[in-house]
Design a protein around this motif. Structure first.
Motif, short mmCIF file in Angstrom:
data_model
loop_
_atom_site.label_atom_id
_atom_site.label_comp_id
_atom_site.label_asym_id
_atom_site.label_seq_id
_atom_site.Cartn_x
_atom_site.Cartn_y
_atom_site.Cartn_z
N GLU A 8 7.99 -1.81 8.12
CA GLU A 8 9.19 -0.61 7.96
C GLU A 8 9.60 -0.34 6.81
OE1 GLU A 8 13.27 0.40 10.57
OE2 GLU A 8 12.10 -1.24 11.18
N GLN A 9 9.69 0.85 6.04
CA GLN A 9 10.14 1.03 4.92
C GLN A 9 10.04 0.03 3.82
OE1 GLN A 9 14.06 2.25 6.54
NE2 GLN A 9 13.55 4.30 6.01
N LEU A 10 8.86 -0.53 3.86
CA LEU A 10 8.52 -1.71 2.93
C LEU A 10 8.46 -1.05 1.41
CD1 LEU A 10 7.69 -4.61 2.27
CD2 LEU A 10 5.28 -3.92 2.87
N THR A 11 9.33 -1.94 0.74
CA THR A 11 9.24 -1.65 -0.97
C THR A 11 9.27 -2.93 -1.31
OG1 THR A 11 10.47 0.37 -0.92
CG2 THR A 11 10.56 -0.98 -3.07
N GLY A 12 8.02 -3.28 -2.48
CA GLY A 12 8.01 -4.76 -2.77
C GLY A 12 6.68 -4.73 -4.00
N GLY A 13 6.82 -5.72 -4.42
CA GLY A 13 5.74 -6.08 -5.34
C GLY A 13 6.22 -7.28 -6.24
N LYS A 18 9.74 -3.20 -11.40
CA LYS A 18 8.93 -2.26 -11.11
C LYS A 18 7.88 -2.49 -9.88
CE LYS A 18 5.20 -0.30 -13.97
NZ LYS A 18 4.48 -0.28 -15.36
N PRO A 19 8.59 -2.10 -8.80
CA PRO A 19 7.86 -2.39 -7.47
C PRO A 19 6.46 -1.71 -7.57
CG PRO A 19 9.89 -0.71 -7.22
CD PRO A 19 9.69 -1.29 -8.49
N VAL A 20 5.52 -2.31 -6.57
CA VAL A 20 4.21 -1.89 -6.60
C VAL A 20 4.20 -0.82 -5.32
CG1 VAL A 20 1.85 -2.28 -5.96
CG2 VAL A 20 3.13 -3.73 -7.51
N LEU A 21 4.99 -1.36 -4.20
CA LEU A 21 4.96 -0.45 -2.96
C LEU A 21 6.37 0.26 -2.79
CD1 LEU A 21 3.66 -3.22 -0.54
CD2 LEU A 21 2.37 -1.43 -1.81
N HIS A 22 6.22 1.60 -2.30
CA HIS A 22 7.48 2.39 -2.36
C HIS A 22 7.46 2.74 -0.84
CE1 HIS A 22 7.83 2.42 -6.63
NE2 HIS A 22 6.53 2.49 -6.59
N ASP A 23 8.58 2.15 0.12
CA ASP A 23 8.92 2.82 1.37
C ASP A 23 7.67 2.86 2.19
OD1 ASP A 23 10.88 3.85 3.03
OD2 ASP A 23 10.62 5.80 2.37
N ILE A 24 7.04 1.99 2.41
CA ILE A 24 5.56 1.93 3.17
C ILE A 24 6.11 1.70 4.78
CG2 ILE A 24 3.33 1.09 3.69
CD1 ILE A 24 3.64 2.71 1.08
N SER A 25 5.74 2.50 5.64
CA SER A 25 5.85 2.25 7.17
C SER A 25 4.53 2.65 7.90
CB SER A 25 6.80 2.99 7.73
OG SER A 25 8.08 2.67 6.91
N MET A 55 4.48 -12.64 -0.25
CA MET A 55 5.36 -12.15 -1.13
C MET A 55 6.81 -11.81 -0.20
SD MET A 55 2.80 -9.91 -3.37
CE MET A 55 4.40 -9.30 -4.74
N LYS A 56 7.88 -11.53 -0.84
CA LYS A 56 9.09 -11.26 -0.03
C LYS A 56 9.44 -9.82 -0.16
CE LYS A 56 13.78 -12.65 0.86
NZ LYS A 56 15.02 -13.79 0.61
N PRO A 57 9.48 -8.92 0.65
CA PRO A 57 9.90 -7.59 0.47
C PRO A 57 11.36 -7.43 -0.26
CG PRO A 57 9.51 -7.94 2.81
CD PRO A 57 9.66 -9.28 2.10
N HIS A 58 11.15 -6.42 -1.48
CA HIS A 58 12.39 -6.02 -2.02
C HIS A 58 13.51 -5.26 -1.23
CE1 HIS A 58 10.10 -5.60 -6.02
NE2 HIS A 58 9.89 -6.92 -5.37
N SER A 59 12.84 -4.44 -0.23
CA SER A 59 13.64 -4.07 1.03
C SER A 59 12.68 -3.69 2.15
CB SER A 59 14.52 -2.83 0.32
OG SER A 59 13.55 -1.83 0.20
N GLY A 60 13.25 -3.39 3.12
CA GLY A 60 12.51 -3.23 4.57
C GLY A 60 11.99 -4.36 5.30
N THR A 61 11.31 -4.20 6.25
CA THR A 61 11.07 -5.46 7.09
C THR A 61 9.50 -5.59 7.57
OG1 THR A 61 11.59 -4.18 9.09
CG2 THR A 61 13.21 -5.43 7.99
N VAL A 62 8.96 -6.54 7.79
CA VAL A 62 7.67 -6.97 8.40
C VAL A 62 7.74 -7.68 9.49
CG1 VAL A 62 5.32 -7.65 8.02
CG2 VAL A 62 6.51 -6.64 5.92
N LEU A 214 2.60 5.91 0.57
CA LEU A 214 1.86 6.28 1.81
C LEU A 214 1.46 7.89 1.69
CD1 LEU A 214 1.04 5.29 4.53
CD2 LEU A 214 3.37 6.30 5.62
N LYS A 215 0.43 8.07 1.28
CA LYS A 215 0.04 9.24 1.19
C LYS A 215 -0.43 10.00 2.37
CE LYS A 215 -1.82 12.68 -1.45
NZ LYS A 215 -1.09 13.29 -2.27
N ALA A 216 -0.87 9.07 3.48
CA ALA A 216 -1.23 9.91 4.61
C ALA A 216 -1.46 8.67 5.86
CB ALA A 216 -2.55 10.63 4.85
N TYR A 217 -1.39 9.05 7.08
CA TYR A 217 -1.23 8.12 8.05
C TYR A 217 -1.49 8.73 9.46
CZ TYR A 217 0.93 4.62 11.31
OH TYR A 217 1.19 3.85 12.39
#
Length: 249
Positions: A8-13, A18-25, A55-62, A214-217
């Motif tokens: 849920e809304q995972l941002t991390g890296g 310079k995060p690798v992931l941006h708001d992935i759900s 790895m620990k998320p910068h924000s969001g949850t798993v 997330l380009k498509a889901y």
């Protein structure tokens, strides 16, 4: 049915600057296979590392079965088994000893081990190599040991990263048959692979990552709609999605 895996809304890296992931759900439900697809550098491996708790998320949850890693690390990690792209084995342990170690780590009973291990060894044409040290195995054989260890313990979620690389045709068939079987039993699979024609035949939904976003889901039809390619193959749809709007892959 509640999701087994919730991202849920995972941002991390590796760096907060310079995060690798941006708001992935996305979610993975019991009994389904989700394909995690993207170009090299899209963020697939980073996503998997966050799910594994490496790895620990910068924000969001798993969450796995509603549990976050920090809530109960033992229960969280027992939920999944991981098959990495590059097999990692102990050179001084035999094939059977690796299976025994996996069984002990997950609390598998001796009865269950004796019932499952010989079947897996036969299914992957590894019975004759059961007592061979891993140092003397080919890369494909090492990959089979990783796969057998994961399927031996029968977790709720299988996380599988590029499993077809190095496998012989019979090994690929055995893996696909196993994945279909565990899906029918109610387990879930998150698989990352570049061989889109194969996972199209077995996958239920797909997470398309591009440049860490997330380009498509959705299922193939949802992706076809977004790509404006009715009837297109997953391979064609993917290539269209990651080159849309005049962008570069």
């Amino acid at each position: 049915m509640n999701p087994l895996l919730e991202v849920e809304q995972l941002t991390g890296g590796y760096s907060r600057q310079k995060p690798v992931l941006h708001d992935i759900s996305f979610t993975v439900h019991p009994g389904e296979m989700i394909g995690l697809i993207g170009l090299n550098g899209a963020g697939k491996s980073t996503t998997i590392k966050h799910i594994l708790g490496l790895m620990k998320p910068h924000s969001g949850t798993v969450r796995l079965s509603g549990i976050q890693l920090e809530d109960n690390a033992g229960a969280y990690r027992r939920t999944y088994a991981y098959v990495p792209e590059t097999p990692l084995l102990y050179e001084e342990l035999t094939v059977k000893e690796h299976l025994e170690m996996a069984a002990m780590a997950y609390g598998l009973s001796p009865t269950d081990f004796e019932g499952r291990a010989p079947q897996l060894l036969e299914q992957f044409q590894m019975t004759a190599y059961a007592n061979r040290l891993s140092a003397h195995l080919s890369k494909g054989m090492k990959q089979k040991v990783m796969i057998m260890s994961a399927f031996l313990v029968q977790p709720s979620l299988y996380i599988i990263d590029e499993p077809f690389l190095g496998l012989d045709p019979l090994g690929i068939r055995s893996l696909l048959e196993l994945m279909a079987s565990v899906k029918r039993s109610g387990a879930a699979i998150l698989i990352s692979s570049h061989i889109l024609s194969t996972i199209e035949r077995y996958g239920d939904r797909y997470v398309v990552l591009h440049n860490g976003r997330l380009k498509a889901y959705g299922d193939v039809d949802a992706l076809r709609l977004q790509a404006k390619l009715p009837g297109g193959s997953l391979d064609d749809v993917f290539c269209t999605l990651v080159t849309q709007d005049g962008g570069h892959p």
